[in-house]
Structure formats: structure tokens, C-alpha cells
Design a protein around this motif. Sequence first.
Motif, PDB file in Angstrom:
ATOM      1  N   MET A   1       0.829  -1.202   0.000  1.00 31.76           N
ATOM      2  CA  MET A   1       0.000   0.000   0.000  1.00 31.76           C
ATOM      3  C   MET A   1       0.863   1.252   0.000  1.00 31.76           C
ATOM      4  O   MET A   1       0.583   2.226  -0.685  1.00 31.76           O
ATOM      5  CB  MET A   1      -0.919  -0.009   1.225  1.00 31.76           C
ATOM      6  CG  MET A   1      -1.882   1.151   1.277  1.00 31.76           C
ATOM      7  SD  MET A   1      -3.041   1.135  -0.119  1.00 31.76           S
ATOM      8  CE  MET A   1      -4.009   2.597   0.221  1.00 31.76           C
ATOM      9  N   MET A   2       1.975   1.243   0.771  1.00 31.19           N
ATOM     10  CA  MET A   2       2.843   2.415   0.843  1.00 31.19           C
ATOM     11  C   MET A   2       3.488   2.678  -0.507  1.00 31.19           C
ATOM     12  O   MET A   2       3.681   3.832  -0.900  1.00 31.19           O
ATOM     13  CB  MET A   2       3.913   2.215   1.923  1.00 31.19           C
ATOM     14  CG  MET A   2       3.345   2.097   3.330  1.00 31.19           C
ATOM     15  SD  MET A   2       2.351   3.544   3.789  1.00 31.19           S
ATOM     16  CE  MET A   2       3.602   4.817   3.763  1.00 31.19           C
ATOM     17  N   GLU A   3       3.829   1.597  -1.257  1.00 33.79           N
ATOM     18  CA  GLU A   3       4.412   1.785  -2.585  1.00 33.79           C
ATOM     19  C   GLU A   3       3.402   2.432  -3.521  1.00 33.79           C
ATOM     20  O   GLU A   3       3.749   3.250  -4.375  1.00 33.79           O
ATOM     21  CB  GLU A   3       4.871   0.442  -3.151  1.00 33.79           C
ATOM     22  CG  GLU A   3       6.040  -0.185  -2.408  1.00 33.79           C
ATOM     23  CD  GLU A   3       5.606  -0.923  -1.166  1.00 33.79           C
ATOM     24  OE1 GLU A   3       4.380  -0.985  -0.922  1.00 33.79           O
ATOM     25  OE2 GLU A   3       6.471  -1.450  -0.437  1.00 33.79           O
ATOM     26  N   SER A   4       2.109   2.080  -3.375  1.00 32.40           N
ATOM     27  CA  SER A   4       1.078   2.642  -4.234  1.00 32.40           C
ATOM     28  C   SER A   4       0.890   4.130  -3.981  1.00 32.40           C
ATOM     29  O   SER A   4       0.630   4.902  -4.913  1.00 32.40           O
ATOM     30  CB  SER A   4      -0.247   1.902  -4.010  1.00 32.40           C
ATOM     31  OG  SER A   4      -0.116   0.522  -4.284  1.00 32.40           O
ATOM     32  N   LEU A   5       1.016   4.564  -2.725  1.00 34.99           N
ATOM     33  CA  LEU A   5       0.787   5.972  -2.397  1.00 34.99           C
ATOM     34  C   LEU A   5       1.825   6.882  -3.049  1.00 34.99           C
ATOM     35  O   LEU A   5       1.605   8.087  -3.160  1.00 34.99           O
ATOM     36  CB  LEU A   5       0.801   6.157  -0.878  1.00 34.99           C
ATOM     37  CG  LEU A   5      -0.376   5.505  -0.130  1.00 34.99           C
ATOM     38  CD1 LEU A   5      -0.257   5.743   1.371  1.00 34.99           C
ATOM     39  CD2 LEU A   5      -1.711   6.043  -0.638  1.00 34.99           C
ATOM     40  N   PHE A   8       0.170   8.615  -5.903  1.00 24.88           N
ATOM     41  CA  PHE A   8      -1.111   9.263  -5.615  1.00 24.88           C
ATOM     42  C   PHE A   8      -1.241  10.570  -6.396  1.00 24.88           C
ATOM     43  O   PHE A   8      -0.321  11.395  -6.448  1.00 24.88           O
ATOM     44  CB  PHE A   8      -1.219   9.554  -4.115  1.00 24.88           C
ATOM     45  CG  PHE A   8      -2.515  10.208  -3.728  1.00 24.88           C
ATOM     46  CD1 PHE A   8      -3.630   9.444  -3.455  1.00 24.88           C
ATOM     47  CD2 PHE A   8      -2.627  11.591  -3.642  1.00 24.88           C
ATOM     48  CE1 PHE A   8      -4.827  10.030  -3.106  1.00 24.88           C
ATOM     49  CE2 PHE A   8      -3.813  12.188  -3.298  1.00 24.88           C
ATOM     50  CZ  PHE A   8      -4.923  11.402  -3.027  1.00 24.88           C
ATOM     51  N   HIS A   9      -2.400  10.765  -7.017  1.00 27.86           N
ATOM     52  CA  HIS A   9      -2.707  12.001  -7.721  1.00 27.86           C
ATOM     53  C   HIS A   9      -4.218  12.057  -7.936  1.00 27.86           C
ATOM     54  O   HIS A   9      -4.948  11.108  -7.623  1.00 27.86           O
ATOM     55  CB  HIS A   9      -1.965  12.077  -9.064  1.00 27.86           C
ATOM     56  CG  HIS A   9      -2.429  11.065 -10.052  1.00 27.86           C
ATOM     57  ND1 HIS A   9      -2.112   9.721  -9.959  1.00 27.86           N
ATOM     58  CD2 HIS A   9      -3.203  11.167 -11.164  1.00 27.86           C
ATOM     59  CE1 HIS A   9      -2.651   9.052 -10.952  1.00 27.86           C
ATOM     60  NE2 HIS A   9      -3.334   9.902 -11.702  1.00 27.86           N
ATOM     61  N   PHE A  10      -4.707  13.179  -8.454  1.00 28.89           N
ATOM     62  CA  PHE A  10      -6.123  13.352  -8.752  1.00 28.89           C
ATOM     63  C   PHE A  10      -6.322  13.346 -10.261  1.00 28.89           C
ATOM     64  O   PHE A  10      -5.579  14.008 -11.000  1.00 28.89           O
ATOM     65  CB  PHE A  10      -6.647  14.658  -8.157  1.00 28.89           C
ATOM     66  CG  PHE A  10      -6.780  14.634  -6.659  1.00 28.89           C
ATOM     67  CD1 PHE A  10      -7.902  14.087  -6.054  1.00 28.89           C
ATOM     68  CD2 PHE A  10      -5.767  15.144  -5.854  1.00 28.89           C
ATOM     69  CE1 PHE A  10      -8.028  14.060  -4.667  1.00 28.89           C
ATOM     70  CE2 PHE A  10      -5.884  15.114  -4.475  1.00 28.89           C
ATOM     71  CZ  PHE A  10      -7.019  14.570  -3.881  1.00 28.89           C
ATOM     72  N   LEU A  11      -7.337  12.603 -10.694  1.00 33.08           N
ATOM     73  CA  LEU A  11      -7.630  12.515 -12.128  1.00 33.08           C
ATOM     74  C   LEU A  11      -8.296  13.779 -12.644  1.00 33.08           C
ATOM     75  O   LEU A  11      -8.114  14.155 -13.803  1.00 33.08           O
ATOM     76  CB  LEU A  11      -8.533  11.302 -12.404  1.00 33.08           C
ATOM     77  CG  LEU A  11      -7.971   9.938 -11.994  1.00 33.08           C
ATOM     78  CD1 LEU A  11      -9.002   8.843 -12.263  1.00 33.08           C
ATOM     79  CD2 LEU A  11      -6.685   9.638 -12.748  1.00 33.08           C
ATOM     80  N   VAL A  79     -15.139  13.376  -6.280  1.00 31.19           N
ATOM     81  CA  VAL A  79     -15.362  13.777  -7.668  1.00 31.19           C
ATOM     82  C   VAL A  79     -14.038  14.130  -8.342  1.00 31.19           C
ATOM     83  O   VAL A  79     -13.863  13.925  -9.546  1.00 31.19           O
ATOM     84  CB  VAL A  79     -16.354  14.954  -7.730  1.00 31.19           C
ATOM     85  CG1 VAL A  79     -16.457  15.500  -9.152  1.00 31.19           C
ATOM     86  CG2 VAL A  79     -17.727  14.522  -7.245  1.00 31.19           C
ATOM     87  N   ALA A  80     -13.081  14.647  -7.564  1.00 33.79           N
ATOM     88  CA  ALA A  80     -11.768  14.987  -8.122  1.00 33.79           C
ATOM     89  C   ALA A  80     -11.006  13.757  -8.586  1.00 33.79           C
ATOM     90  O   ALA A  80     -10.047  13.869  -9.352  1.00 33.79           O
ATOM     91  CB  ALA A  80     -10.942  15.764  -7.109  1.00 33.79           C
ATOM     92  N   GLY A  81     -11.425  12.565  -8.150  1.00 37.48           N
ATOM     93  CA  GLY A  81     -10.829  11.327  -8.660  1.00 37.48           C
ATOM     94  C   GLY A  81      -9.481  10.986  -8.079  1.00 37.48           C
ATOM     95  O   GLY A  81      -8.493  10.903  -8.827  1.00 37.48           O
ATOM     96  N   PRO A  82      -9.373  10.717  -6.772  1.00 40.84           N
ATOM     97  CA  PRO A  82      -8.080  10.265  -6.239  1.00 40.84           C
ATOM     98  C   PRO A  82      -7.705   8.906  -6.821  1.00 40.84           C
ATOM     99  O   PRO A  82      -8.554   8.020  -6.969  1.00 40.84           O
ATOM    100  CB  PRO A  82      -8.336  10.179  -4.730  1.00 40.84           C
ATOM    101  CG  PRO A  82      -9.815   9.999  -4.593  1.00 40.84           C
ATOM    102  CD  PRO A  82     -10.429  10.759  -5.734  1.00 40.84           C
ATOM    103  N   SER A  83      -6.443   8.742  -7.165  1.00 44.47           N
ATOM    104  CA  SER A  83      -5.990   7.490  -7.763  1.00 44.47           C
ATOM    105  C   SER A  83      -4.529   7.274  -7.430  1.00 44.47           C
ATOM    106  O   SER A  83      -3.759   8.229  -7.322  1.00 44.47           O
ATOM    107  CB  SER A  83      -6.194   7.519  -9.285  1.00 44.47           C
ATOM    108  OG  SER A  83      -5.720   6.332  -9.879  1.00 44.47           O
ATOM    109  N   TRP A  84      -4.175   5.991  -7.263  1.00 44.22           N
ATOM    110  CA  TRP A  84      -2.769   5.660  -7.024  1.00 44.22           C
ATOM    111  C   TRP A  84      -2.390   4.313  -7.645  1.00 44.22           C
ATOM    112  O   TRP A  84      -1.265   3.858  -7.483  1.00 44.22           O
ATOM    113  CB  TRP A  84      -2.485   5.626  -5.515  1.00 44.22           C
ATOM    114  CG  TRP A  84      -3.413   4.760  -4.721  1.00 44.22           C
ATOM    115  CD1 TRP A  84      -3.270   3.439  -4.451  1.00 44.22           C
ATOM    116  CD2 TRP A  84      -4.645   5.158  -4.108  1.00 44.22           C
ATOM    117  NE1 TRP A  84      -4.320   2.979  -3.705  1.00 44.22           N
ATOM    118  CE2 TRP A  84      -5.180   4.013  -3.473  1.00 44.22           C
ATOM    119  CE3 TRP A  84      -5.338   6.363  -4.019  1.00 44.22           C
ATOM    120  CZ2 TRP A  84      -6.382   4.054  -2.771  1.00 44.22           C
ATOM    121  CZ3 TRP A  84      -6.535   6.402  -3.330  1.00 44.22           C
ATOM    122  CH2 TRP A  84      -7.044   5.261  -2.712  1.00 44.22           C
TER     123      TRP A  84
END
Length: 508
Positions: A1-5, A8-11, A79-84
Motif C-alpha cells: 500500500m505504501m508503494e502505491s501511495l 497518488f494524484h487526482f484525475l 469527484v476529483a478522482g483520487p488514484s494511485w
Amino acid sequence: MMESLAYFHFLRPVWLLMLLLIAALWFWSRADVKGEATMQTKGIAPHLQRALQVGGEAGTTFRPLDAVFLIAGLLTLGVAGPSWTRAANPLLANSAPLVVALKVTPSMLTGDLAPSRLERAQFKLQDFLEQRAGARTAVVAYAGSAHRVSPLTEDANILRPLLDSLSPEIMPVEGADASAALTLAQDVLSTADTPGAILFLLDDFDPADVAVFSQERGAARPPVIFLVAASTAVSLPQLERIPNAEVIRLTTDDTDLNRIERRLDAVYVSAMAGDERLRWQDRGWWLAWPAALLTLAWFRRGWTMRWVILASLMFGISTPTTARAEGWIDWFLTPDQQGQLAYNDLEFSTAGALFTDPYWRGYAKFRAGEYEEAAQVFGRITTPEAALGQGLALIRNREYRPAIAAFETALERRADYPQAQHNLAVAQAILDFVETTREQSDTGEDSGIGADDIVFDNEEGRGADSAVVVPEGDSTPLTGAQWLSMIDTDMGDFLRGRFLLDNARVGN
């Protein structure tokens, strides 16, 4: 999980501007409340103000309107779309490929780990293969030389008899050449579609090999995991000096396997994040859960907001939904989300029935062995990846000519498609073999040769059949046990012969 963060960004970051408006309205509402409180308490003695106030100082309590702003903020972030993480490619395995390099030397027969280090390593590896069901794994055995036991495969049943047959007696050269095993493992991984890792199962490591493991051969070396199959009395400090490597001790439970799996997950996440062909997964729906929990506070006495409840009901009634009403779970999860849960639980047939996403539906049916249905699903998609998936399903269904046509379609849609080119060559080779075998498999039934006749191919007669009739006198047919006893099933002899051929090729 830490590697995925780390990814992290917003779509849709433009929606984050709404947070400024929400924060401004919240500060304004707080200031307005304080102003009203000041007006109401003007002219009242301070000691009477404290006695008349309920709940502490004005403006410090959590109000229903504060919950509204907090919910609005959570929904705005959603709605901003967090993604990692990237959305997994349904045509590829959902785990990083792995090459296991098993040390097969006399030292691995030591009994400090009962029954022996080698057998414990084999048992542990078989448990790991079951845990990695559906993931691609290859095995390399090494002593004084390194040899490929199996290529990358998803079928653990193929690997089990090969692993059980590995012993120091079948290794052609004595020694422990870990650097040769590393080179061979890298060559095997180079054939994979995604970056992978290498797992070494060993009990000792030559310090002279540290330099080989530390240098990079052209591209960056894959991550290496060392699983030490020896008692804690055996110390291998030289392994700590190898970069991009992790050292794990073999345990009696699954602690070691879980650490390996986490490392492989990190490799897979990093590989997917760097693949620009894959779309990012929108994780905004996660924030709907805390927002929903906060709405429960509105049912407290004095917090009820009938107008919000009414608006929610009207919105729910007027909004169309594609989810099937087959139970309460449809209220919370879409069919694709339900299909993903079933897929993660290895219930591929159920997942294939739930998915509405055509790629995932086709791949789930492929994994369930429903190759004909999978080919039909992929055939309705006009992308090179879908044509590749259709060809793979057809070739598993033994429809070789349609599979060749599907791979050719994939190359028409994308000329530079190495996976399609490779599978096209494989399908053509299989078809040639099948047709050649079929031409050479004349049973002689038309010429009156019976089932009890023995037929030899006469090469000098250019294919003319020679028949020798088995005498029927007092001869007794062989029993099933006698037939089985005549079959050579010793995989150790097979591997020994193959390893010797490998060394002979290298010598030439």
C-alpha cells in the motif's frame, strides 16, 4: 500500500477548487454564528452568561451545518478522482511474474531443518505455488551450473512433479554458481509481458557472487528475494550488501510467504504505474462511505434535515441505474465491483457472469475454462488486445485456424505487437504439427488391418505400411498394472538427461 501511495494524484484536479468555496462558506457560517451569539449576550453580566450557556463557548460545538460542509468536502474530493493504481489489464496476470532459483547441492540435504533443507524448500515452494494460483512462475535449478526446469507457467500442477524430482544426484556439475542462475533467471523474465522478480531458495551464498548481483546488465536488474532455507545459526551477512534485494528467513508458518507476496505486489504496482497504456483507477467512490456514515448523525435529535432527506430520495428515484436488483448487495456494489470480488476469490465462472466490462468478462470466462464464450466476448471488441484475447481463447479451445485468423487480425490493428506475433507463430506451429500427425496416423482400417495388429512405418518403402499380426495362441494380454510398470515415469532421469544436454550445448 505504501508503494502505491507514491503514485497518488487526482484525475480531475480542477474540482479541488470547490474546496476553497466550501471552506469560505464554512468560515462565513462560523463567523455569523459568533456574531449572533455576541448580539444575544450583550448587556448580560459575564457570570450570568456562563450560567446561561449550554455546551460551552458559542461557536465551538459541532453543528448540523458543519456536517453538511464536511460531507460536501468529502464528495468533492471523490469527484476529483483520487488514484494511485492503474487498472489491471484483464489479458495479463494480476501478479508479477516470478522465477524461482532453487539451489540443489549436497549442503541442501543437511537436516537442521527437518527432514532436510532441500525438502523444506520444496514444500515451501509448493505452498507458495498454491498461494499464487493463476500467476506465472518459472523454476531454475542450480549447482555448479544453472538449468531451466520449467518456463513461465500458470499451472502449478506442471511444476509439482518437477520440483519433487530435483536432487543433487541429477545435477551435472558440482558447485554453487548463483551468478549463472541469476543470468538464466533474467533471460526467462525477459520473455514476460511485465517486469517480474527472482526468488532464490538457498542455504549459502558465495561472497564472490556479490559483485555479479550488484552490477546491472544493460537494463536494471529485477528485484531479488533471498529465502534462506537454513537454521538461524547460519548467518549470511554478504546478502545484505546486494542492492535491490530482500533477505527472508524460511519460517514454519506463512509469514515468509506473505512477505514475498507483498514484495511481488510492490513490483507489480510499480510495473503497472509505468505502463502508459493502462488507465488509472478512480478511487473516489471510497469517500462515499465516510460521507454516508456522517449522514447518520442527521438522525440525532435536533439534527434532522428533512429537506436533505427529501432531496436524496428524489435524486435516487430520478437517477437511472444499470445495477441488477438481485439482492441487497446491488444497493452498494455495481456488477463490475461484484465481479471483481468474485474474481479475487478465484470464482471465475461467477465473475464472468457478473462483469459488464467486456474485457474483464472475457478474461474471467477464459480463466474459468469457458473458452468458446470468452472468444465470443472478445470477438465483439475492435481492439488489438481483444483480438489477442480471442486468439488465446480459440487456441485453448483447439480451434487453431480461427486462432491464427484472430492473431492476424491483432497484427492488422497493431503492426508492432510482439505478443500477437509470438502467439501467431505458436498457433501456426501447432497447426502444422496436428496436420502432419494426422496425415501420418493412418490406422490401416481401410486395408483390413485389425486393432490387434502391429503396424510399422517403412521409410524405405516411402510410407508403405508393413503389418505384423500378433499370434493368438496362448498369449495373455498385459494387465493395466503391467502396462504402467513398463512406462518410465522417473522425472529425475528426464531432468538429468536434459541438464546434460544443456551442458553439451554450452560446451559446443
